[in-house]
Design a protein around this motif. Structure first.
Motif, PDB file in Angstrom:
ATOM      1  N   TYR A  37       0.617  -1.401  -0.181  1.00 54.20           N
ATOM      2  CA  TYR A  37       0.114  -0.049   0.446  1.00 54.20           C
ATOM      3  C   TYR A  37       1.169   1.605   0.133  1.00 54.20           C
ATOM      4  CZ  TYR A  37      -3.106  -3.363   1.190  1.00 54.20           C
ATOM      5  OH  TYR A  37      -4.369  -4.387   1.035  1.00 54.20           O
ATOM      6  N   TYR A  43      -4.650   2.285   2.973  1.00 53.62           N
ATOM      7  CA  TYR A  43      -5.419   1.197   3.121  1.00 53.62           C
ATOM      8  C   TYR A  43      -5.606   1.208   3.670  1.00 53.62           C
ATOM      9  CZ  TYR A  43      -4.541  -3.027   6.324  1.00 53.62           C
ATOM     10  OH  TYR A  43      -5.099  -4.421   7.437  1.00 53.62           O
ATOM     11  N   ILE A  46      -9.034   0.861   0.831  1.00 52.57           N
ATOM     12  CA  ILE A  46      -9.058  -0.167  -0.034  1.00 52.57           C
ATOM     13  C   ILE A  46      -9.597  -1.500   1.097  1.00 52.57           C
ATOM     14  CG2 ILE A  46      -8.203  -2.806  -0.786  1.00 52.57           C
ATOM     15  CD1 ILE A  46      -6.327  -0.122  -2.378  1.00 52.57           C
ATOM     16  N   LYS A  47      -9.062  -1.748   2.637  1.00 52.43           N
ATOM     17  CA  LYS A  47      -9.436  -2.951   3.378  1.00 52.43           C
ATOM     18  C   LYS A  47     -10.368  -2.030   4.409  1.00 52.43           C
ATOM     19  CE  LYS A  47      -6.643  -5.429   2.286  1.00 52.43           C
ATOM     20  NZ  LYS A  47      -7.520  -7.070   2.040  1.00 52.43           N
ATOM     21  N   ARG A  65      -2.750  -8.106   3.563  1.00 53.92           N
ATOM     22  CA  ARG A  65      -2.140  -7.950   2.168  1.00 53.92           C
ATOM     23  C   ARG A  65      -3.288  -8.072   1.655  1.00 53.92           C
ATOM     24  NH1 ARG A  65       2.816 -11.197   0.303  1.00 53.92           N
ATOM     25  NH2 ARG A  65       1.316 -11.553  -0.493  1.00 53.92           N
ATOM     26  N   ARG A  66      -2.792  -7.448  -0.283  1.00 60.87           N
ATOM     27  CA  ARG A  66      -4.348  -7.042  -1.094  1.00 60.87           C
ATOM     28  C   ARG A  66      -4.981  -9.342  -1.124  1.00 60.87           C
ATOM     29  NH1 ARG A  66      -4.221  -1.779  -3.919  1.00 60.87           N
ATOM     30  NH2 ARG A  66      -2.518  -0.620  -3.104  1.00 60.87           N
ATOM     31  N   ASP A  67      -4.102  -9.585  -1.329  1.00 61.88           N
ATOM     32  CA  ASP A  67      -4.246 -10.744  -1.326  1.00 61.88           C
ATOM     33  C   ASP A  67      -4.667 -11.511  -0.433  1.00 61.88           C
ATOM     34  OD1 ASP A  67      -1.972 -11.375   0.070  1.00 61.88           O
ATOM     35  OD2 ASP A  67      -0.546 -12.537  -1.311  1.00 61.88           O
TER      36      ASP A  67
END
Length: 92
Positions: A37, A43, A46-47, A65-67
Protein backbone atom coordinates in the motif's frame (compact mmCIF):
# COMPACT_ATOMS: atom_id res chain seq x y z
CA UNK A 1 -2.07 15.77 6.29
CA UNK A 2 -5.18 17.86 6.79
CA UNK A 3 -8.48 16.61 8.17
CA UNK A 4 -10.26 17.29 4.88
CA UNK A 5 -7.93 14.84 3.14
CA UNK A 6 -8.78 12.11 5.64
CA UNK A 7 -12.48 12.61 4.96
CA UNK A 8 -12.03 12.44 1.19
CA UNK A 9 -11.95 8.75 0.24
CA UNK A 10 -10.66 9.47 -3.27
CA UNK A 11 -7.68 11.62 -2.28
CA UNK A 12 -4.70 11.25 -4.60
CA UNK A 13 -1.18 12.33 -3.67
CA UNK A 14 0.05 15.59 -5.18
CA UNK A 15 3.74 14.81 -4.84
CA UNK A 16 6.17 12.15 -3.66
CA UNK A 17 9.58 12.37 -2.04
CA UNK A 18 11.93 9.87 -0.47
CA UNK A 19 12.64 9.66 3.25
CA UNK A 20 16.04 11.02 4.27
CA UNK A 21 16.17 9.80 7.87
CA UNK A 22 14.28 7.43 10.10
CA UNK A 23 11.25 8.66 12.10
CA UNK A 24 8.18 6.96 13.51
CA UNK A 25 6.20 8.12 10.48
CA UNK A 26 8.80 6.65 8.12
CA UNK A 27 8.65 3.37 10.06
CA UNK A 28 4.88 3.11 9.57
CA UNK A 29 5.13 4.08 5.89
CA UNK A 30 7.75 1.35 5.45
CA UNK A 31 5.35 -1.19 6.93
CA UNK A 32 2.43 -0.10 4.72
CA UNK A 33 4.63 -0.14 1.61
CA UNK A 34 5.99 -3.58 2.46
CA UNK A 35 2.40 -4.83 2.51
CA UNK A 36 1.72 -3.27 -0.91
CA UNK A 37 0.00 0.00 0.00
CA UNK A 38 1.05 3.58 -0.59
CA UNK A 39 0.26 4.71 2.96
CA UNK A 40 -2.32 4.52 5.74
CA UNK A 41 -4.89 6.46 3.72
CA UNK A 42 -4.83 3.98 0.83
CA UNK A 43 -4.99 1.04 3.25
CA UNK A 44 -8.09 2.48 4.93
CA UNK A 45 -9.73 3.15 1.53
CA UNK A 46 -9.20 -0.41 0.32
CA UNK A 47 -9.56 -2.55 3.46
CA UNK A 48 -11.93 -0.35 5.50
CA UNK A 49 -10.76 -1.85 8.80
CA UNK A 50 -9.13 -0.49 11.92
CA UNK A 51 -5.35 -0.67 11.98
CA UNK A 52 -3.81 -2.69 14.82
CA UNK A 53 -1.00 -0.77 16.52
CA UNK A 54 1.45 -1.50 19.31
CA UNK A 55 0.24 0.50 22.32
CA UNK A 56 3.71 1.45 23.58
CA UNK A 57 5.28 2.59 20.27
CA UNK A 58 2.29 3.36 18.06
CA UNK A 59 3.83 1.39 15.21
CA UNK A 60 1.61 -0.74 12.99
CA UNK A 61 1.24 -4.24 14.41
CA UNK A 62 -0.62 -6.15 11.68
CA UNK A 63 -1.60 -5.43 8.07
CA UNK A 64 -3.63 -7.42 5.58
CA UNK A 65 -2.08 -7.59 2.13
CA UNK A 66 -4.12 -7.33 -1.04
CA UNK A 67 -4.09 -11.11 -1.41
CA UNK A 68 -5.65 -11.37 2.09
CA UNK A 69 -2.57 -12.76 3.81
CA UNK A 70 -1.29 -10.94 6.88
CA UNK A 71 1.99 -9.27 7.80
CA UNK A 72 2.80 -9.17 11.50
CA UNK A 73 5.36 -6.64 12.71
CA UNK A 74 7.49 -6.44 15.83
CA UNK A 75 7.08 -3.66 18.35
CA UNK A 76 10.64 -2.49 17.64
CA UNK A 77 12.01 -0.72 14.60
CA UNK A 78 12.06 -2.83 11.42
CA UNK A 79 13.12 -0.24 8.82
CA UNK A 80 16.90 -0.38 8.92
CA UNK A 81 19.01 2.64 8.00
CA UNK A 82 19.93 1.09 4.66
CA UNK A 83 16.20 0.82 3.78
CA UNK A 84 15.14 4.37 4.77
CA UNK A 85 15.88 5.92 1.36
CA UNK A 86 13.48 3.44 -0.30
CA UNK A 87 10.46 4.71 1.65
CA UNK A 88 8.16 6.99 -0.32
CA UNK A 89 6.56 9.92 1.50
CA UNK A 90 3.45 11.24 -0.22
CA UNK A 91 2.03 14.76 0.15
CA UNK A 92 -1.66 15.45 -0.34
Amino acid sequence: MSCSVLLDNNAKPKSMSRAKQWTGEVENLYRFQQAGYRDELEYRQIKQVEIDRWPDTGFVKKLQRRDNTFYYYNRKRECEDREVHKVKVYAY
